[in-house]
Design an enzyme around this catalytic site. Structure first.
Site, PDB file in Angstrom:
ATOM      1  N   GLU A  78       0.834  -1.211   0.000  1.00  0.00           N
ATOM      2  CA  GLU A  78       0.000   0.000   0.000  1.00  0.00           C
ATOM      3  C   GLU A  78       0.863   1.254   0.000  1.00  0.00           C
ATOM      4  O   GLU A  78       2.047   1.195   0.314  1.00  0.00           O
ATOM      5  CB  GLU A  78      -0.877   0.022   1.267  1.00  0.00           C
ATOM      6  CG  GLU A  78      -1.888  -1.095   1.312  1.00  0.00           C
ATOM      7  CD  GLU A  78      -2.632  -1.145   2.638  1.00  0.00           C
ATOM      8  OE1 GLU A  78      -2.212  -0.493   3.605  1.00  0.00           O
ATOM      9  OE2 GLU A  78      -3.638  -1.868   2.691  1.00  0.00           O
ATOM     10  N   LYS A 137       2.131   4.659   1.605  1.00  0.00           N
ATOM     11  CA  LYS A 137       2.265   5.179   2.967  1.00  0.00           C
ATOM     12  C   LYS A 137       1.987   6.669   2.922  1.00  0.00           C
ATOM     13  O   LYS A 137       2.846   7.477   2.551  1.00  0.00           O
ATOM     14  CB  LYS A 137       3.673   4.901   3.490  1.00  0.00           C
ATOM     15  CG  LYS A 137       3.853   5.234   4.954  1.00  0.00           C
ATOM     16  CD  LYS A 137       5.203   4.699   5.418  1.00  0.00           C
ATOM     17  CE  LYS A 137       5.488   4.951   6.879  1.00  0.00           C
ATOM     18  NZ  LYS A 137       5.188   6.261   7.383  1.00  0.00           N
ATOM     19  N   ASP A 185       1.453  10.354   4.098  1.00  0.00           N
ATOM     20  CA  ASP A 185       2.083  11.134   5.146  1.00  0.00           C
ATOM     21  C   ASP A 185       1.015  11.951   5.864  1.00  0.00           C
ATOM     22  O   ASP A 185       0.783  13.118   5.573  1.00  0.00           O
ATOM     23  CB  ASP A 185       3.127  12.061   4.513  1.00  0.00           C
ATOM     24  CG  ASP A 185       4.177  12.449   5.514  1.00  0.00           C
ATOM     25  OD1 ASP A 185       4.150  11.919   6.645  1.00  0.00           O
ATOM     26  OD2 ASP A 185       5.031  13.282   5.164  1.00  0.00           O
ATOM     27  N   GLU A 243      -5.528   6.505   8.221  1.00  0.00           N
ATOM     28  CA  GLU A 243      -4.731   7.718   8.161  1.00  0.00           C
ATOM     29  C   GLU A 243      -5.622   8.908   7.816  1.00  0.00           C
ATOM     30  O   GLU A 243      -6.373   8.848   6.849  1.00  0.00           O
ATOM     31  CB  GLU A 243      -3.686   7.505   7.052  1.00  0.00           C
ATOM     32  CG  GLU A 243      -2.492   8.366   7.138  1.00  0.00           C
ATOM     33  CD  GLU A 243      -1.485   7.873   8.174  1.00  0.00           C
ATOM     34  OE1 GLU A 243      -1.732   6.851   8.863  1.00  0.00           O
ATOM     35  OE2 GLU A 243      -0.460   8.544   8.311  1.00  0.00           O
ATOM     36  N   TYR A 261      -7.148   1.161   6.713  1.00  0.00           N
ATOM     37  CA  TYR A 261      -6.436  -0.034   6.272  1.00  0.00           C
ATOM     38  C   TYR A 261      -6.347  -1.116   7.337  1.00  0.00           C
ATOM     39  O   TYR A 261      -5.662  -2.104   7.148  1.00  0.00           O
ATOM     40  CB  TYR A 261      -5.028   0.326   5.778  1.00  0.00           C
ATOM     41  CG  TYR A 261      -4.284   1.313   6.671  1.00  0.00           C
ATOM     42  CD1 TYR A 261      -3.835   0.927   7.932  1.00  0.00           C
ATOM     43  CD2 TYR A 261      -4.049   2.620   6.246  1.00  0.00           C
ATOM     44  CE1 TYR A 261      -3.172   1.821   8.750  1.00  0.00           C
ATOM     45  CE2 TYR A 261      -3.384   3.524   7.067  1.00  0.00           C
ATOM     46  CZ  TYR A 261      -2.948   3.124   8.318  1.00  0.00           C
ATOM     47  OH  TYR A 261      -2.305   4.012   9.124  1.00  0.00           O
ATOM     48  N   LYS A 290       2.734  -5.530   3.589  1.00  0.00           N
ATOM     49  CA  LYS A 290       2.076  -6.316   4.632  1.00  0.00           C
ATOM     50  C   LYS A 290       1.876  -7.753   4.179  1.00  0.00           C
ATOM     51  O   LYS A 290       1.453  -7.985   3.047  1.00  0.00           O
ATOM     52  CB  LYS A 290       0.689  -5.721   4.938  1.00  0.00           C
ATOM     53  CG  LYS A 290       0.726  -4.297   5.393  1.00  0.00           C
ATOM     54  CD  LYS A 290      -0.665  -3.678   5.463  1.00  0.00           C
ATOM     55  CE  LYS A 290      -0.527  -2.255   5.994  1.00  0.00           C
ATOM     56  NZ  LYS A 290      -1.807  -1.538   6.044  1.00  0.00           N
ATOM     57  N   LYS A 349      10.680   3.398   3.034  1.00  0.00           N
ATOM     58  CA  LYS A 349      10.638   4.866   2.987  1.00  0.00           C
ATOM     59  C   LYS A 349      11.378   5.347   1.756  1.00  0.00           C
ATOM     60  O   LYS A 349      12.523   4.958   1.515  1.00  0.00           O
ATOM     61  CB  LYS A 349      11.315   5.440   4.226  1.00  0.00           C
ATOM     62  CG  LYS A 349      10.606   5.059   5.521  1.00  0.00           C
ATOM     63  CD  LYS A 349       9.611   6.086   5.939  1.00  0.00           C
ATOM     64  CE  LYS A 349      10.278   7.093   6.834  1.00  0.00           C
ATOM     65  NZ  LYS A 349       9.315   7.951   7.503  1.00  0.00           N
ATOM     66  N   CYS A 366      14.324  48.666   6.356  1.00  0.00           N
ATOM     67  CA  CYS A 366      13.691  48.048   5.196  1.00  0.00           C
ATOM     68  C   CYS A 366      14.600  48.215   3.971  1.00  0.00           C
ATOM     69  O   CYS A 366      15.039  49.328   3.681  1.00  0.00           O
ATOM     70  CB  CYS A 366      12.343  48.703   4.948  1.00  0.00           C
ATOM     71  SG  CYS A 366      11.594  48.228   3.398  1.00  0.00           S
ATOM     72  N   CYS A 416      12.727  50.876   1.435  1.00  0.00           N
ATOM     73  CA  CYS A 416      12.478  52.298   1.711  1.00  0.00           C
ATOM     74  C   CYS A 416      13.363  52.855   2.807  1.00  0.00           C
ATOM     75  O   CYS A 416      13.348  54.059   3.059  1.00  0.00           O
ATOM     76  CB  CYS A 416      11.013  52.514   2.065  1.00  0.00           C
ATOM     77  SG  CYS A 416      10.561  51.897   3.683  1.00  0.00           S
ATOM     78  N   CYS A 451       8.432  46.023   8.032  1.00  0.00           N
ATOM     79  CA  CYS A 451       8.717  47.416   7.734  1.00  0.00           C
ATOM     80  C   CYS A 451       7.482  48.192   8.170  1.00  0.00           C
ATOM     81  O   CYS A 451       6.365  47.856   7.789  1.00  0.00           O
ATOM     82  CB  CYS A 451       8.942  47.589   6.233  1.00  0.00           C
ATOM     83  SG  CYS A 451       8.810  49.292   5.702  1.00  0.00           S
ATOM     84  N   CYS A 493       6.135  52.682   2.248  1.00  0.00           N
ATOM     85  CA  CYS A 493       7.188  51.871   1.642  1.00  0.00           C
ATOM     86  C   CYS A 493       6.776  51.454   0.233  1.00  0.00           C
ATOM     87  O   CYS A 493       5.716  50.855   0.045  1.00  0.00           O
ATOM     88  CB  CYS A 493       7.431  50.643   2.503  1.00  0.00           C
ATOM     89  SG  CYS A 493       8.558  49.465   1.742  1.00  0.00           S
TER      90      CYS A 493
HETATM   91  S1  IVH Z   1      -0.081  -0.058   8.681  1.00  0.00           S
HETATM   92  C1  IVH Z   1       0.514  -2.515  12.398  1.00  0.00           C
HETATM   93  N1  IVH Z   1      -0.605   1.075   6.385  1.00  0.00           N
HETATM   94  O1  IVH Z   1       2.645   4.940   8.758  1.00  0.00           O
HETATM   95  C2  IVH Z   1       0.338  -1.786  11.143  1.00  0.00           C
HETATM   96  N2  IVH Z   1       0.369   2.415   8.096  1.00  0.00           N
HETATM   97  O2  IVH Z   1       4.891   3.827  11.082  1.00  0.00           O
HETATM   98  C3  IVH Z   1       0.179  -0.347  11.348  1.00  0.00           C
HETATM   99  N3  IVH Z   1       0.696   4.765   7.461  1.00  0.00           N
HETATM  100  O3  IVH Z   1       1.688   5.166  12.072  1.00  0.00           O
HETATM  101  C4  IVH Z   1       0.322   0.580  10.228  1.00  0.00           C
HETATM  102  N4  IVH Z   1      -0.138   4.597   5.420  1.00  0.00           N
HETATM  103  O4  IVH Z   1       0.229   6.303  10.447  1.00  0.00           O
HETATM  104  C5  IVH Z   1      -0.100   1.242   7.632  1.00  0.00           C
HETATM  105  N5  IVH Z   1      -1.164   1.971   4.312  1.00  0.00           N
HETATM  106  C6  IVH Z   1      -0.675   2.125   5.542  1.00  0.00           C
HETATM  107  C7  IVH Z   1      -0.204   3.383   5.994  1.00  0.00           C
HETATM  108  C8  IVH Z   1       0.324   3.478   7.289  1.00  0.00           C
HETATM  109  C9  IVH Z   1       0.394   5.417   6.333  1.00  0.00           C
HETATM  110  C10 IVH Z   1       1.335   5.386   8.644  1.00  0.00           C
HETATM  111  C11 IVH Z   1       0.650   5.070   9.927  1.00  0.00           C
HETATM  112  C12 IVH Z   1       1.694   4.507  10.845  1.00  0.00           C
HETATM  113  C13 IVH Z   1       2.968   4.790  10.111  1.00  0.00           C
HETATM  114  C14 IVH Z   1       3.891   3.620  10.204  1.00  0.00           C
END
Ligand code: IVH
Length: 679
Positions: free
Chosen positions: A120, A122, A124, A179, A231, A297, A321, A415, A418, A433, A438
């Site tokens: 999936e 991730k 932010d 999220e 998720y 996963k 990451k 400034c 001016c 300023c 100005c």
């Molecule tokens: S799974 C036990 N899936 O990333 C499994 N986390 O450090 C728990 N996050 O705190 C997380 N997208 O906030 C999972 N598709 C996703 C995610 C996701 C973002 C964030 C989540 C978690 C951090 C992982």
């Protein structure tokens, strides 16, 4: 008594129906992006529901869709224990580490040949857990330290894609995790408003989301549009067998009505995992939101159980990451930008360098305190980053590469434009300023005044403003109305025709609405929306000059800070004489009643559908405008649609409009319709 019971019963029935029906439409609109009814019809359902709640307060439920608009003020966020800890997950940073994760799993599960993964995005954002009892929304909790989090139930309730009642059968006790995040466009919209109000922009969607969830006024939360994807499902032991794999988790979530990110892939082996990670990494900038990696996963729950958990994180999941998109380049110079309200912002000028899809040569240094804290010097090789695809920022100097002659940049005492004294903002980290004369501020002020959403002076762009101010022809806004043809035609790049046009456009601006003028004056904290509210509450600018602060704060959307800023503006002598000057020169400083009447109704009964990105309006703003002029707004094209307003990248609605033979108009055609009719 019997009669009353009968009525109540009927109301109860209708109430339940409306709650379900509105929530069904919420799901269609916010989760599936495929509405069945127009916004107008939706509003009518909401109105009816509100009426019933007013008449029969005893029927009102916490899960009513009316509870999403906010209105509560939160004292303090209660700390709540998580049912199952919200563990963190291990990170990997390259292909080799992903392969190691797969080998580790296969080493400990040797009786199974193939391990299936679900990969999936991730996102932010901010992790959230939401509890449901008998299908009804109970409580939302932030991750906190993983064991205890903050109760943000009321704030999360405002997120319209999150169901308050589950449509299909759901277990008696259910917790979902996912999220909460903000799409980049919403951040841009908020920042545009903040800029208009003279406030510091939000830096990235993640922090803004976290900050929004911790706001104490739920109405404010409702105004910032948050999104969510889920998720994970936590079930009681007796229900555990309902879900046996991650694919089933995603399916159940979807069936219950939760938003689930459509971007994921079932992978049969680690090669496929890596391929999908790389693909997503390449496509990350085409998404509407920020992702900082992928989450890998194990699909089958039986395998997950065998793998178990370390004290810190489960062994069946890992994050990959993305390497941060940074670049290094030479800082050539630091320039100071002077904003409309006099704020001095240091801006880095750098040797051009490619970063996250574009060539970057300027970056913000935010403010002088930050410049000092990071010890950034001219001549340094600096590391830059794009945060939230907004403005690139300078992260740090590479100290090992610092040339001996690198120069620090002192906080300016005066400034740069001016030469007036600079003062530190008592509320923040900004230096301003203080001179109202100005030229840098004046140029910004004129640009703000002339923009389409304010006084709409076409042809008065930055290049002309620059000359007008530098030549001393315009020393304040009122001077615009004193300009003569002879003066304008002498400017660079001005011919007969363009001079004529500019003079006419200036003349025409005298008849703009009161709200346009109020917005155009650039009063701190008074953006377009607030200007409209003020114009609705006061008939003229003159009324505002003498208004007392109490009367201002009586207005629903005017808080003490805004009220003070308005009062300050109108108690400054130069501002008052500017307004007097404007009026003497023919600028309308009061709402003209007849004009308003005509304006309000030019779209009477006409239905509009907007599609694509508009240049000057957010979705909300354009809807407001159409309604202001008496029109209706619908989200889907039908035979009853009168106009389809198209912006950039229009969707299928445009095709549909063509099929139905509906009139298609552009943004500027829309503007023309308003101006022609409003006179
Ligand atoms: S799974 C036990 N899936 O990333 C499994 N986390 O450090 C728990 N996050 O705190 C997380 N997208 O906030 C999972 N598709 C996703 C995610 C996701 C973002 C964030 C989540 C978690 C951090 C992982």
């Amino acid at each position: 008594m019997d009669l009353f019971d009968g009525l109540l019963e009927k109301a109860q029935e209708r109430y339940d129906y409306l709650c379900r029906e509105i929530e069904r439409h919420n799901e269609l609109y916010y989760v599936h992006a495929s509405p069945e009814i127009s916004d107008y019809e939706y509003d009518m359902l909401m109105k009816e529901l509100e009426e019933i709640e007013k008449q029969y307060p005893e029927l009102k439920k916490d899960y009513s869709p009316t509870q999403r608009v906010g209105g509560k003020v939160i004292d303090e966020f209660k700390s709540v224990e998580h049912t199952v800890p919200m563990l963190s997950i291990d990170n990997t940073y390259n292909e080799a580490e992903i392969r190691e994760f797969d080998s580790r799993i296969r080493r400990s599960i040797h009786d199974i040949e193939q391990i299936g993964y679900v990969v999936e995005l991730k996102i932010d954002g901010v992790a959230i857990a939401i509890r449901y009892k008998d299908g009804i929304y109970q409580q939302a909790i932030t991750r906190g330290d993983g064991f205890r989090g903050d109760d943000v139930t009321d704030n999360v309730k405002t997120i319209r894609s999150i169901p308050l009642r589950l449509m299909k059968f759901a277990p008696h006790s259910l917790e979902v995790r996912g999220e909460v995040f903000m799409i980049n466009k919403e951040l841009e919209r908020l920042n545009q408003i903040r800029e208009e109000m003279g406030e510091e922009p939000f830096r990235n969607p993640r922090n803004t989301t976290a900050g929004t969830l911790k706001l104490k006024d739920t109405r404010q939360v409702a105004q910032r549009k948050l999104s969510a994807y889920f998720y994970e499902v936590i079930l009681e032991d007796s229900d555990k067998n309902i879900i046996q794999s991650h694919l089933e988790t995603l399916n159940c979530l979807k069936e219950w009505g939760f938003p689930v990110n459509p971007h994921w892939k079932k992978c049969e082996n680690v090669e496929e995992v890596i391929e999908y990670c790389n693909l997503s990494r390449n496509n990350r900038y085409s998404l509407e939101y920020e992702i900082d990696g992928m989450v890998i996963k194990v699909n089958e729950h039986t395998i997950r159980e065998k793998l178990g958990t370390t004290s810190k994180s489960p062994r069946w999941v890992i994050a990959y990451k993305f390497p941060a998109e940074t670049a290094q380049t030479k800082l050539l110079n630091i320039k100071i930008q002077v904003g409309k309200t006099g704020t001095l912002t240091p801006v880095a000028e750098m040797e051009p360098v490619p970063l996250a899809g574009t060539i970057v040569k300027r970056a913000t240094l935010h403010n002088f305190e930050e410049l000092d804290r990071k010890d950034i010097r001219i001549g340094d090789i600096v590391e830059i980053q794009k945060a939230g695809e907004i403005i690139p920022q300078v992260i740090r100097p590479i100290l090992e590469l610092r040339p001996p002659d690198a120069k620090t940049f002192p906080i300016p005492q005066i400034c740069p434009v001016c030469g007036s004294k600079v003062q530190k903002d008592p509320e923040g980290v900004f230096y301003r300023c203080l001179s109202s004369e100005c030229p840098a501020q004046l140029k910004q002020k004129i640009q703000h005044y002339a923009q389409r959403r304010a006084m709409n002076i076409e042809g008065l762009g930055p290049a002309i403003i620059e000359q007008l101010v530098d030549k001393g022809l315009v020393k304040n806004i009122a001077d615009l109305y004193r300009l003569t043809r002879e003066q304008v035609i002498k400017l660079e790049r001005m011919g007969n025709k363009s001079t004529e046009n500019l003079i006419n456009a200036i003349e025409k601006s005298k008849n703009r609405t009161l709200s346009a003028l109020l917005f155009g004056l650039g009063i701190r904290h008074v953006g377009q929306h607030l200007a409209e509210i003020l114009a609705r509450n006061f008939k003229s600018i003159e009324e505002l000059i003498y208004v007392d602060i109490g009367k201002l704060t009586e207005i629903n959307e005017v808080g003490p800070v805004v009220a003070k800023s308005i009062k300050d503006f109108f108690s400054t002598k130069t501002n008052v004489s500017l307004i007097e000057d404007l009026r003497r020169l023919g600028v309308k400083t009061r709402e003209i009643e007849e004009n308003k009447g005509i304006e309000k109704n030019i779209f009477n009964g006409k239905t509009f559908v907007a599609t694509g990105t508009l240049k000057d309006y957010s979705r909300e703003q354009i809807e407001q405008k159409i309604k202001f002029y008496g029109g209706k707004v619908s989200s889907s094209v039908s035979k009853n649609t009168d106009f389809v307003l198209v912006g950039d990248n229009p969707g299928t609605k445009l095709e549909k409009a063509k099929q139905f033979g509906i009139k298609i108009i552009t943004e500027s055609e829309f503007e023309k319709m308003i101006q022609e009719d409003a006179g």
